[in-house]
Structures are given as C-alpha cells and as structure tokens.
Design an enzyme around this catalytic site. Structure first.
Site, PDB file in Angstrom:
ATOM      1  N   SER A  15       0.827  -1.217   0.000  1.00 22.88           N
ATOM      2  CA  SER A  15       0.000   0.000   0.000  1.00 22.88           C
ATOM      3  C   SER A  15       0.860   1.265   0.000  1.00 22.88           C
ATOM      4  O   SER A  15       0.664   2.166  -0.817  1.00 22.88           O
ATOM      5  CB  SER A  15      -0.896   0.008   1.238  1.00 22.88           C
ATOM      6  OG  SER A  15      -1.623  -1.189   1.320  1.00 22.88           O
ATOM      7  N   GLY A  16       1.816   1.342   0.919  1.00 24.95           N
ATOM      8  CA  GLY A  16       2.631   2.559   1.048  1.00 24.95           C
ATOM      9  C   GLY A  16       3.627   2.716  -0.084  1.00 24.95           C
ATOM     10  O   GLY A  16       3.783   3.801  -0.659  1.00 24.95           O
ATOM     11  N   THR A  42       0.378  -6.730   1.357  1.00 26.91           N
ATOM     12  CA  THR A  42      -0.474  -7.487   2.272  1.00 26.91           C
ATOM     13  C   THR A  42      -1.950  -7.198   2.034  1.00 26.91           C
ATOM     14  O   THR A  42      -2.772  -8.117   1.948  1.00 26.91           O
ATOM     15  CB  THR A  42      -0.121  -7.118   3.729  1.00 26.91           C
ATOM     16  OG1 THR A  42       1.273  -7.335   3.912  1.00 26.91           O
ATOM     17  CG2 THR A  42      -0.901  -7.946   4.715  1.00 26.91           C
ATOM     18  N   CYS A  43      -2.312  -5.935   1.936  1.00 27.19           N
ATOM     19  CA  CYS A  43      -3.733  -5.570   1.869  1.00 27.19           C
ATOM     20  C   CYS A  43      -4.422  -6.259   0.689  1.00 27.19           C
ATOM     21  O   CYS A  43      -5.471  -6.883   0.843  1.00 27.19           O
ATOM     22  CB  CYS A  43      -3.869  -4.059   1.761  1.00 27.19           C
ATOM     23  SG  CYS A  43      -5.570  -3.527   1.617  1.00 27.19           S
ATOM     24  N   CYS A  48      -6.667  -7.158   3.732  1.00 24.86           N
ATOM     25  CA  CYS A  48      -8.005  -6.527   3.675  1.00 24.86           C
ATOM     26  C   CYS A  48      -8.914  -7.082   2.581  1.00 24.86           C
ATOM     27  O   CYS A  48     -10.074  -7.404   2.837  1.00 24.86           O
ATOM     28  CB  CYS A  48      -7.891  -5.025   3.420  1.00 24.86           C
ATOM     29  SG  CYS A  48      -6.361  -4.244   3.886  1.00 24.86           S
ATOM     30  N   LYS A  51      -9.774 -10.935   2.703  1.00 25.41           N
ATOM     31  CA  LYS A  51     -10.494 -11.092   3.974  1.00 25.41           C
ATOM     32  C   LYS A  51     -11.933 -10.600   3.855  1.00 25.41           C
ATOM     33  O   LYS A  51     -12.880 -11.299   4.196  1.00 25.41           O
ATOM     34  CB  LYS A  51      -9.715 -10.329   5.058  1.00 25.41           C
ATOM     35  CG  LYS A  51     -10.259 -10.299   6.433  1.00 25.41           C
ATOM     36  CD  LYS A  51     -11.144  -9.154   6.804  1.00 25.41           C
ATOM     37  CE  LYS A  51     -10.745  -7.756   6.535  1.00 25.41           C
ATOM     38  NZ  LYS A  51     -10.059  -7.036   7.584  1.00 25.41           N
ATOM     39  N   TYR A 179      -8.167  -7.897  15.757  1.00 25.65           N
ATOM     40  CA  TYR A 179      -9.186  -7.857  14.709  1.00 25.65           C
ATOM     41  C   TYR A 179      -9.077  -9.032  13.749  1.00 25.65           C
ATOM     42  O   TYR A 179     -10.094  -9.588  13.324  1.00 25.65           O
ATOM     43  CB  TYR A 179      -9.177  -6.507  13.981  1.00 25.65           C
ATOM     44  CG  TYR A 179      -8.066  -6.281  12.974  1.00 25.65           C
ATOM     45  CD1 TYR A 179      -8.270  -6.506  11.618  1.00 25.65           C
ATOM     46  CD2 TYR A 179      -6.808  -5.832  13.370  1.00 25.65           C
ATOM     47  CE1 TYR A 179      -7.263  -6.282  10.689  1.00 25.65           C
ATOM     48  CE2 TYR A 179      -5.799  -5.605  12.451  1.00 25.65           C
ATOM     49  CZ  TYR A 179      -6.030  -5.839  11.114  1.00 25.65           C
ATOM     50  OH  TYR A 179      -5.035  -5.635  10.205  1.00 25.65           O
ATOM     51  N   GLU A 183     -12.125 -11.571  13.126  1.00 27.01           N
ATOM     52  CA  GLU A 183     -12.720 -11.638  11.787  1.00 27.01           C
ATOM     53  C   GLU A 183     -12.733 -13.075  11.274  1.00 27.01           C
ATOM     54  O   GLU A 183     -13.743 -13.556  10.743  1.00 27.01           O
ATOM     55  CB  GLU A 183     -11.939 -10.731  10.838  1.00 27.01           C
ATOM     56  CG  GLU A 183     -12.189  -9.261  11.147  1.00 27.01           C
ATOM     57  CD  GLU A 183     -11.342  -8.276  10.347  1.00 27.01           C
ATOM     58  OE1 GLU A 183     -11.691  -7.100  10.307  1.00 27.01           O
ATOM     59  OE2 GLU A 183     -10.303  -8.684   9.782  1.00 27.01           O
ATOM     60  N   ALA A 343     -12.214  -0.448  11.923  1.00 28.30           N
ATOM     61  CA  ALA A 343     -13.349  -1.373  11.990  1.00 28.30           C
ATOM     62  C   ALA A 343     -12.866  -2.802  12.169  1.00 28.30           C
ATOM     63  O   ALA A 343     -11.713  -3.121  11.882  1.00 28.30           O
ATOM     64  CB  ALA A 343     -14.172  -1.275  10.705  1.00 28.30           C
ATOM     65  N   HIS A 438     -35.351   8.194   7.612  1.00 28.65           N
ATOM     66  CA  HIS A 438     -36.109   7.063   8.135  1.00 28.65           C
ATOM     67  C   HIS A 438     -36.621   6.170   7.005  1.00 28.65           C
ATOM     68  O   HIS A 438     -37.019   6.701   5.961  1.00 28.65           O
ATOM     69  CB  HIS A 438     -37.294   7.629   8.926  1.00 28.65           C
ATOM     70  CG  HIS A 438     -38.092   6.585   9.620  1.00 28.65           C
ATOM     71  ND1 HIS A 438     -37.615   5.906  10.727  1.00 28.65           N
ATOM     72  CD2 HIS A 438     -39.324   6.091   9.351  1.00 28.65           C
ATOM     73  CE1 HIS A 438     -38.536   5.050  11.116  1.00 28.65           C
ATOM     74  NE2 HIS A 438     -39.575   5.134  10.303  1.00 28.65           N
ATOM     75  N   GLU A 443     -30.045   6.458  11.430  1.00 32.80           N
ATOM     76  CA  GLU A 443     -30.816   7.564  12.014  1.00 32.80           C
ATOM     77  C   GLU A 443     -30.670   7.588  13.542  1.00 32.80           C
ATOM     78  O   GLU A 443     -30.870   8.624  14.175  1.00 32.80           O
ATOM     79  CB  GLU A 443     -32.295   7.491  11.605  1.00 32.80           C
ATOM     80  CG  GLU A 443     -33.081   6.359  12.224  1.00 32.80           C
ATOM     81  CD  GLU A 443     -34.552   6.344  11.775  1.00 32.80           C
ATOM     82  OE1 GLU A 443     -35.217   7.373  11.898  1.00 32.80           O
ATOM     83  OE2 GLU A 443     -35.012   5.288  11.294  1.00 32.80           O
TER      84      GLU A 443
END
Ligand code: FAD
Length: 449
Positions: A15-16, A42-43, A48, A51, A179, A183, A343, A438, A443
């Site tokens: 990623s980086g 990795t991602c 990510c 997964k 996480y 997961e 998350a 709604h 909400e």
C-alpha cells in the site's frame, strides 16, 4: 552521467510503497521498486481485500437463513463449496495485482520482482546479486505475522496461508483476540466450522470501547464461537489421522483440523541490511522515523507497517503520498494521526473513531455518554435476536463529540461518514439538528438521548 541509477528506489510494493512510487514518478522522479512476493502487498494479496470477500461469502449463511422469513423458498439446506469461494477470491486478487502492476508500468516505474536489501545509504542489493544506487531509498516492507514458539508450533498457519486452504476445516482453533482473530472466527463460524478462540487474557479487541467489544463477545458466544481465556499454547501434536491435538494452559485439550495464529504483526526489518547503512530501529524492530517519515539517515525514508505507527492500509497510503509530496514536490507534508476510524469485520461488524469511554473519562474527566441499544428492523422480522449498539461520547463542558463507537449491521459503512463529523469537531447538538433519514439504522445517530 547521472550520479545515481534512480532518484528513488522503493523496497516493497504494498500500500505505502506503490503510492509513494507512483506519485514520485508523476512528479518527475526516476523510480524503481522491488517486490519479493506480489505487487499489491499485504492488503491486496493476503489482507483486507481477500479477507473482506470471505466475510461477504460467510455472511450468506445468515442471509440465506433470514431469506425464508422474507418469503423466499429455498429447497433443502443451502450447500457451500469452499473451493469455489477460495478460487473466486484468489482470481479477484490476481486481477487487482494486475491493476497495480499496470499503474506502476504506466508511470514508468521499473519493477524488480525480487527481494532487495539495503547495502549502504544510497545502495540496494537485489537477490540476483545486482546492485543499484538511488538518491533516496524508501523502505516499505510492511509487517509479518508473529508466531510464538512452542512444541508443535510448526503445525500452525497464519493469515499468509489461510486464504489458500485445500479444504474448509471442520474444527478451527484461533490464537489471538485482535481484529484478524475475530474476523476469521466469524468467517469460519458462519461457514460451518467449530471455532475456538484462545487468548492469553480475557479481553478481546483491547483498543475498542468496552461496551462494543462486550456486545461482540456476547453475540459471538451466542453464535457458537467458544472463547478460551487465560490460555497459552503448551503444545500441538499431529495425530495419526492428520488432526491436531492442541494443549493450552487452564483448559482441556482439544482436537482441531486447523490452528490459525493471529497474535500480532511485527515490522519486517529482519535481514534487510539496515545496519549496513546505520538505520536506527526501536525496541520492537520498527524503523524509527520523524514526522516526514525520514530515518536517522538523510537519504533513507520508511512508511507503513514497518514503522509501526498505525498498521492500517489508508495510513500507509497517506504516509507514502506525504513522502512523495515532501521529497519530490517541494511541499513538506506530515500525516495527521488524530481521529483515525477503524473497523472489525466480525459478524456483526463493529467500528469506532476517537476516544473510548474510558480514554475520554481519563483524559477529560467530565464526559457525557449517549447510547442506543436496538434491534435492526431486518433482524426483528428475521427473528434474529441480535442487538446493535451505538455509543456517542461527548466532552460535557463543550458538547463536542470525542468518540463514536458502534456494532451492528453495516457499522463500518455508517461510521466512515460519521467520522467526518467527529474529525471536524462537531457537537452532539449538530447531530441533533439533522432530521433523521427514516427508516435506517444510521438515524439512531441523530436521535441519541
Ligand atoms: P505491505 O502492504 O505489507 O507491503 C509490503 C510489501 O513489501 C509486501 O508485498 C512484501 O512482500 C514486500 N517486501 C518485504 N520485504 C521485502 C524485500 N526485502 N524486498 C522486496 N519486497 C519486500 N488494514 C486495513 O486498513 N483494513 C483492513 O481491513 C485490514 N485487514 C487486514 C487483514 C489481514 C489478514 C492482514 C494481515 C492485514 C490487514 N490490514 C488491514 C493491514 C494492512 O494490510 C496493512 O496495514 C498494509 O498492507 C500496510 O501496508 P505497507 O505498505 O506498510 O506494507
């Protein structure tokens, strides 16, 4: 003759590294990148992306069950085929790997598909034996799963291997409570495996708000995931039938077909030759950098998991981009680490931004906590007795929101939008001023009392 072969040599196309290489090249730098496994890192390759696709795949177990309550007639018990899901996920990973490679090629970034190590402040040695020189070197080698040593630890797999399993294991033991462990506990549980999660302490997802993680623990237990707390691995023995006998402290031994270790990821600096250039590491082996991602050596920078700041893809990408802006665009840029949302794609998922209740209490002293504990409309009709929990924490003196935490269907999707408001420093009354949309779950955020 140019003084160096390249303006920038990046080690690691994750990623980086990919972001830094692409943006630096767009600014006019002559760039090369070395990748010892697959472009994407990795991602994309073993994190990510695959997964999240497995999470989607696993969730159909609940959706298919609930569908009957919504009038759908599905003859017999739905049948699941692991090989189909695995192979479709892996071919999607290949597609993204190709897209990343195309991006680098279209920016004239030269790719070396081999391992690279540092052999001096401006020198890189490739696995083939060639050496290259560069004005700047960027280390973006990521992190690697940590596997504790104990008798039989050679029988475990990590997140590196788990996406390639031949068969869906009937019984899975997962070590860890972060996480990744939670997961995969959700994924295997939904796909029909018997799951035991083994952890040294009795706390899961330590960084998250206690009410949210307690709710996950309660729901996960109800779904049949077994938690063995205060347990450390003693041994794993391979039995004659190929199954594994897992012995942990304080609990009965159990048989498993797969042991997945997810006990943290260590910065990938081993054997990188950093000592040859005099690059300083911290006590965990992470590369020490300043706010511009520069190491103690002026020509060497590092971004992403290898620096152990925040091990998340969007953070690695920002650090890579900020590096390119700083070094090749004359615009010194730092990354703001405040209020990073995160998350856990468990079943159900959870997400949070800002301070937890206890952090806020310790930091601010005087806080207010607003909660909504509700059953999503869809779950009510499906007779799924699973409650969502949203929690907002404010500074009692100013009304400013300092933390927002939630567990329930689509929580990460909802939190990403709400995180903009938290980061912008909005107050509870700003949320109250918005008319509810709604009927939604989100909400609840503007109806908190
Ligand atoms: P990486 O993406 O790890 O890239 C490093 C690259 O360097 C690798 O491709 C490696 O092969 C290569 N490399 C290493 N050494 C050398 C060398 N000497 N020579 C050449 N190449 C080398 N983050 C999220 O934000 N959201 C998620 O949902 C999420 N889920 C995840 C799930 C799992 C199972 C895992 C393991 C991680 C997850 N992450 C998630 C974390 C995320 O993947 C990392 O934070 C991110 O990939 C870090 O990017 P990076 O550029 O620092 O390193």
């Amino acid at each position: 003759m140019a003084e160096y072969d390249y303006d920038l040599f990046v080690i690691g196309a994750g990623s980086g590294g990919v972001r830094a290489a692409r943006v630096s090249a767009a600014y006019g730098a002559k760039v090369a990148i070395a990748e010892e496994h697959k472009v994407g890192g990795t991602c994309v390759i073993r994190g990510c992306v695959p997964k999240k696709l497995l999470v989607y795949g696993a969730h159909f177990a609940e959706d298919l069950k609930d569908a009957r309550k919504f009038g759908w007639k599905l003859d017999g018990e739905p049948d699941f085929d692991w090989a189909t899901l695995r192979d479709n996920v892996l071919s999607e990973v290949e597609r993204i790997n190709g897209a990343y490679t195309d991006t680098l090629n279209s920016h004239d970034v030269e790719i070396f598909h081999e391992r690279a190590t540092v052999s001096g402040p401006n020198e890189i040695t490739l696995a083939s034996g060639d050496t290259k020189t560069a004005k700047y070197i960027l280390i973006a080698t990521g992190a690697w799963p940590h596997v504790p040593e104990f008798p039989g630890s050679e029988h475990v797999v990590t997140s590196n291997e788990v996406f390639h399993l031949e068969e869906l294991p009937r019984r899975v033991v997962i070590a860890g409570a972060g996480y990744i462990a939670n997961e995969f506990a959700g994924i295997f549980n939904k796909l029909g495996s018997r799951v035991t999660l083994v952890n040294r302490s009795d706390v899961i997802l330590r960084q998250y708000d206690h009410s949210i993680r307690d709710r996950l623990l309660q729901i996960a237990t109800t779904k049949g995931i077994e938690f063995c707390f205060h347990a450390e691995f003693e041994s794993i023995e391979k039995q004659d039938d190929g199954s594994l006998l897992v012995k942990v402290t304080n609990h009965e031994p159990r048989e498993a077909d797969l042991v997945l270790v997810a006990t943290g990821r260590v910065p990938n600096t081993d054997g990188l030759g950093l000592d040859s250039a005099g690059v300083e590491l911290d006590e965990d082996g992470a590369i020490k950098v300043d706010e511009y991602s520069k190491t103690n050596i002026d020509s060497i920078y590092a971004v992403g998991d290898v620096t152990n700041r925040v091990q998340l893809t969007p953070v690695a990408i920002r650090e890579g981009h900020a590096f390119a802006d700083t070094v090749f665009n004359g615009k010194p840029t730092t990354v703001d680490y405040d209020c990073i949302p995160s998350a856990v794609f468990s079943h159900p998922p959870l997400a949070g931004v800002g301070m937890t209740e206890s952090e806020a209490r310790n930091t601010l002293g005087s806080i207010k906590v607003y909660q909504s504990d509700f059953r999503a409309m869809k779950n009510v009709l499906a007779e799924r007795n699973e409650r969502a929990l949203y929690k907002m924490i404010t500074d009692a003196d100013t009304d400013r929101i300092v933390g927002l935490h939630m567990i329930g269907p689509d929580a990460p999707e909802i939190l990403q939008a709400a995180a903009v408001a938290v980061k912008a420093g909005l107050s509870k009354s700003d949320f109250d001023n918005v008319v509810a949309l709604h009927p939604t779950m989100a909400e609840e955020l503007v109806l908190l009392r």
